[in-house]
Design an enzyme around this catalytic site. Structure first.
Site, PDB file in Angstrom:
ATOM      1  CB  CYS A 157     -75.850  48.383  41.172  1.00 45.82           C
ATOM      2  SG  CYS A 157     -76.421  46.684  41.325  1.00 45.82           S
ATOM      3  CB  CYS A 198     -89.571  24.524  37.839  1.00 47.63           C
ATOM      4  SG  CYS A 198     -88.259  25.756  37.817  1.00 47.63           S
ATOM      5  CB  CYS A 257     -85.079  22.884  39.027  1.00 45.90           C
ATOM      6  SG  CYS A 257     -86.469  23.662  39.881  1.00 45.90           S
TER       7      CYS A 257
END
Length: 122
Positions: free
Chosen positions: A18, A75, A78
């Site tokens: 950042c 996925c 999940c």
């Protein structure tokens, strides 16, 4: 989890921190307020949560968009046959890790240990 939406990630060191890439100053506050509201709604069992939806925010245009998501049984995070069982450490993944910088906790650059030592001296 973005890893559910994006199947591959950039190599370590290619993602700027950042501090290097920059963050629009108010953006963390706006997103944090939305996250806080989601927590309040979940704790109070009121309102419509963002479960199953992805909220996109364009701060420069001051526009929100919402995408409805369906669960993907394939996925890796999940789905039925999971291959991802834990999140990666994004601090270690980002470009800061290549420089071996300690984890800063605030704008002043103090690490958690330095903050603790300073507080213990009081």
């Amino acid at each position: 989890m973005l890893s559910v939406l994006i199947s591959r990630t950039a190599s370590a060191g290619l993602v700027p921190s950042c501090a290097e890439g920059g963050v629009l100053g108010v953006l963390p506050g706006i997103v944090g307020s939305i996250q806080a509201m989601e927590t309040i709604k979940a704790d109070s069992w009121r309102g419509d949560s963002l479960v199953g939806r992805l909220l996109l925010f364009d701060a420069l245009a001051m526009k929100f968009r919402e995408l409805k998501l369906r669960k993907n049984s394939d996925c890796p995070m999940c789905g039925k046959n999971r291959t991802i069982h834990q999140l990666i450490d994004y601090f270690e993944f980002c470009a800061c890790a290549a420089k071996r910088l300690p984890r800063p906790i605030c704008k002043c650059g103090e690490t958690p240990r330095e903050l603790k030592a300073r507080l213990d001296r009081r």
